[in-house]
Design an enzyme around this catalytic site. Structure first.
Site, PDB file in Angstrom:
ATOM      1  N   CYS A  79       0.833  -1.199   0.000  1.00  0.00           N
ATOM      2  CA  CYS A  79       0.000   0.000   0.000  1.00  0.00           C
ATOM      3  C   CYS A  79       0.872   1.255   0.000  1.00  0.00           C
ATOM      4  CB  CYS A  79      -0.979  -0.030   1.177  1.00  0.00           C
ATOM      5  SG  CYS A  79      -2.340   1.166   0.992  1.00  0.00           S
ATOM      6  N   HIS A 167      -3.789  -5.112   0.539  1.00  0.00           N
ATOM      7  CA  HIS A 167      -3.280  -5.602   1.824  1.00  0.00           C
ATOM      8  C   HIS A 167      -3.401  -7.131   1.881  1.00  0.00           C
ATOM      9  CE1 HIS A 167      -2.681  -1.784   4.002  1.00  0.00           C
ATOM     10  NE2 HIS A 167      -3.621  -1.341   3.192  1.00  0.00           N
ATOM     11  N   GLU A 169      -2.226  -9.041   4.105  1.00  0.00           N
ATOM     12  CA  GLU A 169      -2.206  -9.513   5.484  1.00  0.00           C
ATOM     13  C   GLU A 169      -3.589  -9.647   6.096  1.00  0.00           C
ATOM     14  OE1 GLU A 169      -1.623  -4.966   5.753  1.00  0.00           O
ATOM     15  OE2 GLU A 169      -1.183  -6.608   4.375  1.00  0.00           O
ATOM     16  N   SER A 221       0.848 -14.125  38.225  1.00  0.00           N
ATOM     17  CA  SER A 221      -0.560 -13.763  38.368  1.00  0.00           C
ATOM     18  C   SER A 221      -1.471 -14.972  38.275  1.00  0.00           C
ATOM     19  CB  SER A 221      -0.947 -12.776  37.260  1.00  0.00           C
ATOM     20  OG  SER A 221      -0.897 -13.414  35.999  1.00  0.00           O
ATOM     21  N   GLY A 222      -0.919 -16.116  37.842  1.00  0.00           N
ATOM     22  CA  GLY A 222      -1.748 -17.278  37.571  1.00  0.00           C
ATOM     23  C   GLY A 222      -2.164 -17.345  36.121  1.00  0.00           C
ATOM     24  N   GLY A 223      -1.900 -16.267  35.363  1.00  0.00           N
ATOM     25  CA  GLY A 223      -2.258 -16.232  33.954  1.00  0.00           C
ATOM     26  C   GLY A 223      -1.207 -16.882  33.072  1.00  0.00           C
ATOM     27  N   VAL A 224      -1.542 -17.002  31.803  1.00  0.00           N
ATOM     28  CA  VAL A 224      -0.677 -17.678  30.842  1.00  0.00           C
ATOM     29  C   VAL A 224       0.652 -16.952  30.681  1.00  0.00           C
ATOM     30  CG1 VAL A 224      -0.458 -18.420  28.435  1.00  0.00           C
ATOM     31  CG2 VAL A 224      -2.656 -18.615  29.598  1.00  0.00           C
ATOM     32  N   ASP A 225       0.604 -15.625  30.534  1.00  0.00           N
ATOM     33  CA  ASP A 225       1.812 -14.865  30.215  1.00  0.00           C
ATOM     34  C   ASP A 225       2.862 -14.971  31.317  1.00  0.00           C
ATOM     35  OD1 ASP A 225       0.311 -14.099  28.029  1.00  0.00           O
ATOM     36  OD2 ASP A 225      -0.335 -12.228  28.958  1.00  0.00           O
ATOM     37  N   SER A 226       2.467 -14.708  32.552  1.00  0.00           N
ATOM     38  CA  SER A 226       3.451 -14.748  33.636  1.00  0.00           C
ATOM     39  C   SER A 226       3.924 -16.176  33.891  1.00  0.00           C
ATOM     40  CB  SER A 226       2.864 -14.141  34.918  1.00  0.00           C
ATOM     41  OG  SER A 226       1.817 -14.920  35.441  1.00  0.00           O
TER      42      SER A 226
END
Length: 510
Positions: A79, A167, A169, A221-226
Site C-alpha cells: 500500500c 493488503h 495480510e 498472576s496465575g495467567g498464561v503470560d506470567s
C-alpha cells in the site's frame, strides 16, 4: 543467527497483522518504526514496507532510505510502501478519483512472476488507500490489476523488489497468505524453522547469557503470560528465580489460594504476599480509569521493591509483558501510531527501584505464548486460562473502588465463569468477565421495590486480543446465569450482556 523478516512501520493499522502473518509461516518477524531502523545484517532475509495513514504526497510523509536495502535484500512494499517506492523512483502517484476501499478482485495476474505464483484470476483482495499509482517507474513491470486499480502489483525487473497496492495480510485478501509465502519462502528463501520449540530453546539460551548468575524477581498472576515467562526463566536460571504472587484485593474469588496451590507442582520458588489493603487504600475515591491503572502500577512497583529488598542482591525484575501490551501502550513500536491505554507492566521502572527489566515474551502474541507454553510441557488447565487484566477487577468496576464493590463483582464473576465451565462453553470463549456498572436501577423482589446495582457480562472470541468479536452465547445459558446472579448476589438486580466487538470497543470497559 535467527533468520528474520524486518517490517518497517509507517503507522498502518495493519502493520502488526503483517508481523503475525509472517510468523504463521514459521518465520520470525520484527517490526521497527521508519524513524528508528535496525541493522540490516545477514540475519535479515527480507524487508516489508507497511501501509500508512499518510499520503506519499504529504510534505511530512514518512521517509525511508532505499539505499539501505534495495538491491541488497528482497523488498516488498504494501500500500503506502508500494506508493512510496513508485513515487521515489519516478512513477506517478496521485489522489484517486474514486474511493478505493474494501473488497476488489484481480482481473489480471502474471502468474509467471514469483510473487503472484498460485494467486488466481478473480482472487479477492482488500484495498484501503486514498492515492493511486497511475504509472510505474522505468524498468518496473505490472504483475496484477483490478478493474479499478490498474497498478495493483508491480516488480522491478532483474531485482527482488516488489510492490502491491492491496493488503495481503488481512483476512479479506483470500490468497494473501499465499502471496506472502511466495515472497518470504520463494523470494527471501526463509527456511521456516521458527517454531515454539525453537523459540523456547533460543530464548532460554539468550536468558542465560543476559542474566548469568544474577537473581530475578518475577510477579506471577496465575495467567498464561506470567506462567510461561516464569518457566522460561526457571529453565534458564533455576533457583535464582524468585516468584512473587501479590494479592492486590482485586483478584477473582478465591484466586489467591488456588493459584498458589496450582504452582506447587511446577517446582517454582514462589511467595504469596497479601497486599489487599495497600492497593485498596491507594484506589480510595479514585474514579478515573487511567489514574486507577497508574495507582495500581505504582503500588505494584512498591510492593515489588519491598520484596526485592527481602532477596539479597536481586538485579532483575521479570515481567510477562506481551506484544499487544506494548502496542496498545506506546504505539506499535515507538513509531507514529497512537496510544490506546496504559498497561501496568509496560513503560519502565521508577528511579528508586534499581532493577533491570527482563521480558521473555515481549514480542509474542497471546496464541504464540500458549504454543510456547505447550512446548515447555505446561498443562492445558494453565494454558487454557482466559486472559485477566493486570489491574484486576479495578478496571471492571466503573467508578471508584470499595471493598463492597469488589465483593459484589467477585461473586458475579464467579457465577459467570463457573457457569461457562459447567456448560462446556469456557474453551469456546477467548476472554470473559463481568463489569460492575455505576448505575442503579429499579427492580422488584417479592412485593418490595429494589434500587440496586446493574452488572454487564462480557465474553469475546479472538486469537490475539488485537481484534475480538462478541461471543454468541446461548440465550438459555444467559438467562440461567442472569437468574443465578440476581438471586445469589446481594446488591444486584439487573444483568445485561455486552454485544460490542473490538474495534470499535475494547475488550475491557476501562
Amino acid at each position: 543467527m535467527q533468520e528474520k523478516i524486518i517490517i518497517i512501520d509507517f503507522g498502518s493499522q495493519y502493520t502488526q497483522l503483517i508481523g503475525r502473518r509472517v510468523r504463521e509461516l514459521n518465520v520470525y518477524s520484527e517490526i521497527h518504526p521508519y524513524n528508528k531502523l535496525p541493522e540490516f545484517d545477514k540475519s535479515v532475509k527480507g524487508v516489508i514496507l507497511s501501509g500508512s495513514p499518510f499520503s506519499v504526497l504529504d510534505q511530512n510523509a514518512p521517509q525511508f532510505d532505499f539505499e539501505l536495502v534495495k538491491g541488497k535484500k528482497p523488498l516488498l512494499g504494501v500500500c503506502y510502501g508500494a506508493q512510496y517506492m513508485s513515487h521515489s523512483f519516478g512513477g506517478n502517484v496521485a489522489p484517486s478519483n474514486t474511493r478505493e476501499y474494501g473488497r476488489a478482485n484481480l482481473n489480471f495476474v502474471d502468474e509467471s512472476n514469483r510473487l503472484m505464483n498460485g494467486v488466481p484470476i478473480n482472487s479477492q483482495v482488500w484495498m484501503s488507500h486514498g492515492d493511486t499509482i497511475n504509472s510505474v517507474p522505468e524498468n518496473f513491470e505490472l504483475i496484477a490489476s483490478t478493474p479499478d486499480v490498474k497498478v495493483a502489483a508491480f516488480h522491478l525487473k532483474g531485482e527482488d523488489t516488489f510492490g502491491i497496492q492491496f493488503h495481503p495480510e488481512v483476512y479479506h485478501s483470500t490468497d494473501g497468505l499465499q502471496l506472502l509465502k511466495n515472497f518470504i519462502v520463494g523470494v527471501c528463501k526463509c527456511d521456516q524453522s521458527w517454531t515454539p520449540d525453537a523459540f523456547a530453546e533460543t530464548t532460554i539460551e539468550a536468558l542465560k547469557k543476559q542474566i548469568g548468575n544474577d537473581k530475578v524477581v518475577l510477579g506471577l498472576s496465575g495467567g498464561v503470560d506470567s506462567t510461561v515467562s516464569a518457566m522460561l526463566l526457571h529453565n534458564a536460571i533455576g533457583k535464582n528465580l524468585y516468584c512473587i504472587f501479590v494479592d492486590n484485593g482485586l483478584l477473582r474469588k478465591n484466586e489467591f489460594e488456588s493459584v498458589l496451590d496450582q504452582y506447587k507442582h511446577l517446582g517454582l520458588n514462589i511467595k504469596g504476599v497479601d497486599a489487599k489493603n495497600r492497593f485498596l487504600e491507594a484506589l480510595a475515591g479514585e474514579s478515573d480509569p487511567e489514574k486507577k491503572r497508574k495507582a495500581i502500577g505504582r503500588v505494584f512497583i512498591e510492593v515489588f521493591d519491598d520484596e526485592a529488598h527481602a532477596v539479597t542482591d536481586v538485579k532483575w525484575l521479570g515481567q510477562g509483558t506481551i506484544y499487544p501490551d506494548v502496542i496498545e501502550s506506546v504505539s506499535a513500536t515507538g513509531g507514529p501510531s497512537a496510544t490506546i491505554k496504559s498497561h501496568h507492566n509496560v513503560g519502565g521502572l521508577p528511579d528508586f527501584m534499581k532493577l533491570k527489566v527482563v521480558e521473555p515474551l515481549r514480542l509474542l502474541f497471546k496464541d504464540e505464548v500458549r504454543r510456547v507454553g505447550a512446548s515447555l510441557g505446561l498443562s492445558q488447565d494453565l494454558l487454557g486460562r482466559h486472559p485477566f487484566p493486570g489491574p484486576g477487577l479495578a478496571i471492571r468496576i466503573l467508578g471508584d473502588i470499595t471493598a463492597e464493590k469488589v465483593r459484589i463483582l467477585q461473586e458475579v464473576d464467579s457465577i459467570f465463569i463457573n457457569g461457562l465451565k459447567t456448560d462446556g462453553l469456557y474453551d469456546e470463549v477467548w476472554q470473559a468477565g463481568a463489569i460492575l456498572l455505576p448505575v442503579q436501577s429499579v427492580g422488584v423482589m417479592g412485593d418490595e421495590r429494589t434500587y440496586e446495582q446493574a452488572v454487564a457480562l462480557r465474553a469475546v472470541s479472538s486469537t490475539d486480543g488485537m481484534t475480538a468479536d462478541w461471543s454468541h452465547l446461548p440465550y438459555e445459558f444467559l438467562a440461567k446465569i442472569s437468574n443465578q446472579i440476581i438471586n445469589k448476589v446481594k446488591g444486584v438486580n439487573r444483568v445485561v450482556y455486552d454485544i460490542s466487538s473490538k474495534p470499535p470497543a475494547t475488550i475491557e470497559w476501562e
